[in-house]
Design a protein around this motif. Structure first.
Motif, PDB file in Angstrom:
ATOM      1  N   LEU A   2      36.910  45.766  40.692  1.00  0.00           N
ATOM      2  CA  LEU A   2      37.232  44.262  40.432  1.00  0.00           C
ATOM      3  C   LEU A   2      37.842  44.244  39.164  1.00  0.00           C
ATOM      4  O   LEU A   2      38.548  43.041  39.060  1.00  0.00           O
ATOM      5  CB  LEU A   2      35.766  43.790  40.609  1.00  0.00           C
ATOM      6  CG  LEU A   2      34.988  43.579  41.814  1.00  0.00           C
ATOM      7  CD1 LEU A   2      33.892  43.137  41.835  1.00  0.00           C
ATOM      8  CD2 LEU A   2      36.013  42.667  42.734  1.00  0.00           C
ATOM      9  N   ALA A   3      37.497  44.762  38.337  1.00  0.00           N
ATOM     10  CA  ALA A   3      37.925  44.746  36.602  1.00  0.00           C
ATOM     11  C   ALA A   3      39.309  45.335  36.887  1.00  0.00           C
ATOM     12  O   ALA A   3      40.429  44.634  36.248  1.00  0.00           O
ATOM     13  CB  ALA A   3      37.009  45.359  35.857  1.00  0.00           C
ATOM     14  N   ARG A   6      42.033  43.193  39.492  1.00  0.00           N
ATOM     15  CA  ARG A   6      42.003  41.643  39.402  1.00  0.00           C
ATOM     16  C   ARG A   6      43.556  41.560  39.187  1.00  0.00           C
ATOM     17  O   ARG A   6      44.219  42.138  38.151  1.00  0.00           O
ATOM     18  CB  ARG A   6      41.168  41.189  38.273  1.00  0.00           C
ATOM     19  CG  ARG A   6      41.410  39.791  38.243  1.00  0.00           C
ATOM     20  CD  ARG A   6      40.514  38.925  37.116  1.00  0.00           C
ATOM     21  NE  ARG A   6      40.602  37.649  37.400  1.00  0.00           N
ATOM     22  CZ  ARG A   6      41.624  36.884  37.066  1.00  0.00           C
ATOM     23  NH1 ARG A   6      42.585  37.310  36.530  1.00  0.00           N
ATOM     24  NH2 ARG A   6      41.343  35.491  37.087  1.00  0.00           N
ATOM     25  N   LEU A  68      30.427  40.165  44.569  1.00  0.00           N
ATOM     26  CA  LEU A  68      31.093  39.215  43.675  1.00  0.00           C
ATOM     27  C   LEU A  68      30.278  38.072  43.243  1.00  0.00           C
ATOM     28  O   LEU A  68      30.794  37.072  44.000  1.00  0.00           O
ATOM     29  CB  LEU A  68      32.671  39.342  44.007  1.00  0.00           C
ATOM     30  CG  LEU A  68      33.370  38.384  42.762  1.00  0.00           C
ATOM     31  CD1 LEU A  68      33.215  39.014  41.238  1.00  0.00           C
ATOM     32  CD2 LEU A  68      34.930  38.412  43.037  1.00  0.00           C
ATOM     33  N   THR A  71      32.393  34.155  41.832  1.00  0.00           N
ATOM     34  CA  THR A  71      33.810  34.240  42.382  1.00  0.00           C
ATOM     35  C   THR A  71      34.429  32.976  41.618  1.00  0.00           C
ATOM     36  O   THR A  71      35.721  33.589  41.222  1.00  0.00           O
ATOM     37  CB  THR A  71      33.597  33.890  43.780  1.00  0.00           C
ATOM     38  OG1 THR A  71      32.966  34.936  44.486  1.00  0.00           O
ATOM     39  CG2 THR A  71      35.185  34.024  44.366  1.00  0.00           C
ATOM     40  N   ASN A  73      34.169  31.772  38.655  1.00  0.00           N
ATOM     41  CA  ASN A  73      34.471  32.334  37.234  1.00  0.00           C
ATOM     42  C   ASN A  73      35.385  33.411  37.434  1.00  0.00           C
ATOM     43  O   ASN A  73      36.370  33.645  36.506  1.00  0.00           O
ATOM     44  CB  ASN A  73      33.139  33.019  36.721  1.00  0.00           C
ATOM     45  CG  ASN A  73      32.303  31.883  36.342  1.00  0.00           C
ATOM     46  OD1 ASN A  73      32.615  30.704  36.238  1.00  0.00           O
ATOM     47  ND2 ASN A  73      30.921  32.236  36.016  1.00  0.00           N
ATOM     48  N   TYR A  74      35.338  34.341  38.362  1.00  0.00           N
ATOM     49  CA  TYR A  74      36.471  35.528  38.539  1.00  0.00           C
ATOM     50  C   TYR A  74      37.755  34.991  38.757  1.00  0.00           C
ATOM     51  O   TYR A  74      38.758  35.445  38.128  1.00  0.00           O
ATOM     52  CB  TYR A  74      35.974  36.415  39.544  1.00  0.00           C
ATOM     53  CG  TYR A  74      36.792  37.764  39.968  1.00  0.00           C
ATOM     54  CD1 TYR A  74      36.603  38.713  39.150  1.00  0.00           C
ATOM     55  CD2 TYR A  74      37.680  37.620  40.943  1.00  0.00           C
ATOM     56  CE1 TYR A  74      37.372  39.810  39.422  1.00  0.00           C
ATOM     57  CE2 TYR A  74      38.479  38.700  41.026  1.00  0.00           C
ATOM     58  CZ  TYR A  74      38.314  40.044  40.385  1.00  0.00           C
ATOM     59  OH  TYR A  74      39.039  40.905  40.651  1.00  0.00           O
ATOM     60  N   TRP A  81      30.709  36.958  35.768  1.00  0.00           N
ATOM     61  CA  TRP A  81      30.549  37.416  36.938  1.00  0.00           C
ATOM     62  C   TRP A  81      30.307  38.899  37.219  1.00  0.00           C
ATOM     63  O   TRP A  81      30.170  39.520  35.948  1.00  0.00           O
ATOM     64  CB  TRP A  81      32.056  37.321  37.624  1.00  0.00           C
ATOM     65  CG  TRP A  81      33.117  38.026  37.128  1.00  0.00           C
ATOM     66  CD1 TRP A  81      34.025  37.698  36.054  1.00  0.00           C
ATOM     67  CD2 TRP A  81      33.534  39.555  37.453  1.00  0.00           C
ATOM     68  NE1 TRP A  81      35.054  38.765  35.661  1.00  0.00           N
ATOM     69  CE2 TRP A  81      34.554  39.621  36.372  1.00  0.00           C
ATOM     70  CE3 TRP A  81      32.994  40.628  38.133  1.00  0.00           C
ATOM     71  CZ2 TRP A  81      35.051  41.048  36.585  1.00  0.00           C
ATOM     72  CZ3 TRP A  81      33.537  41.775  38.323  1.00  0.00           C
ATOM     73  CH2 TRP A  81      34.546  42.119  37.560  1.00  0.00           C
ATOM     74  N   SER A 165      26.876  32.270  37.579  1.00  0.00           N
ATOM     75  CA  SER A 165      26.424  33.542  38.332  1.00  0.00           C
ATOM     76  C   SER A 165      24.779  33.613  38.257  1.00  0.00           C
ATOM     77  O   SER A 165      24.320  33.725  37.107  1.00  0.00           O
ATOM     78  CB  SER A 165      26.958  34.563  37.835  1.00  0.00           C
ATOM     79  OG  SER A 165      26.520  35.896  38.226  1.00  0.00           O
TER      80      SER A 165
END
Length: 242
Positions: A2-3, A6, A68, A71, A73-74, A81, A165
């Motif tokens: 995810l990091a 992105r 996640l 979401t 925030n992501y 997150w 979150s």
């Protein structure tokens, strides 16, 4: 994943759930697929309950996955997150982890490569001095009631924090970064791992009026504050016929 994966810009929204503002990105789905694949490779006979893929499999052991949490925030590039994974046996959550890639992880907190620090929630905080974390749903009718409740609560506490979150909020409670947490509309995958981490750090987690924590209401706080917070929230919701 995810990091590292992105997109540089804002991730594309693939679908919505409870309302047009409750979004799903490709990364939500990719993360759950990755988690499911890894679990089933090691434990093919276990059941899995995931936010995106629903429930699969049968058995005494069930994994509860929010791939996640946070979401929105992501989507906006904000740091609150995380990934929440818990495991229960015969309906009892026995282990859980919330990984917050921009910060730290787990029931012990690792930051900056130093030694891990044991988490412990704040105890003995009076309601009037409490910093309370909460969140809001995506449906307009629910948000109206949640807004009324937080407006009535705000003059009775130190302040309110809205991170976005539930899993991170519960870990913040465990770490003493906030004194209490409450939210209506959260699901089992939002709170299973973070709730266990908070409980292991000394917090108590229930619903209103002594009922179990549920989608209707989940609240958690350390010793001393919990009863005051629960009583006040129960009264505020009773006033609104909930």
């Amino acid at each position: 994943m995810l990091a590292d994966r992105r997109p540089a810009g804002r991730p594309a929204v693939l679908a919505t759930k409870s309302s047009p503002t409750d979004v799903v990105t490709a990364m939500d789905r990719a993360a759950e697929t990755l988690i499911r694949t890894k679990i089933l490779t090691e434990r093919p006979g276990d059941a899995i309950l995931g936010e995106e893929g629903g429930e699969s499999g049968h058995g005494q052991v069930r994994w509860i996955v929010d791939p996640l949490d946070g979401t929105v925030n992501y989507l906006y590039g904000l740091p609150d997150w995380g990934v929440s994974v818990a495991v229960e046996v015969n309906g009892v959550v026995l282990a859980g982890a919330v990984v917050v890639p921009p910060r730290g992880a787990g029931a012990w907190l690792w930051c900056g490569g130093g030694a891990p620090a044991a988490l412990r929630c704040n105890a003995g905080v009076p309601l009037g001095q409490a910093l309370i974390a909460t969140g809001f749903g995506y449906e307009a009718a629910s948000r109206r009631i949640q807004g009324e409740v937080v407006a009535a609560l705000l003059p009775r506490v130190r302040d309110i924090r809205r991170g976005g979150s539930a899993a991170v909020d519960l870990c913040s409670l465990a770490a003493g970064r906030v004194d209490g947490y409450y939210e209506s509309g959260v699901n089992h995958w939002d709170t299973a791992a973070g709730g266990l981490i908070a409980a292991e750090a000394g917090a108590r987690m229930e619903g209103l009026a002594g009922r179990p924590a549920s989608t209707s209401m989940t609240l958690a706080a350390g010793p001393g504050l919990f009863t005051e917070l629960q009583d006040l929230l129960t009264a505020l919701h009773d006033e609104r016929g909930e």
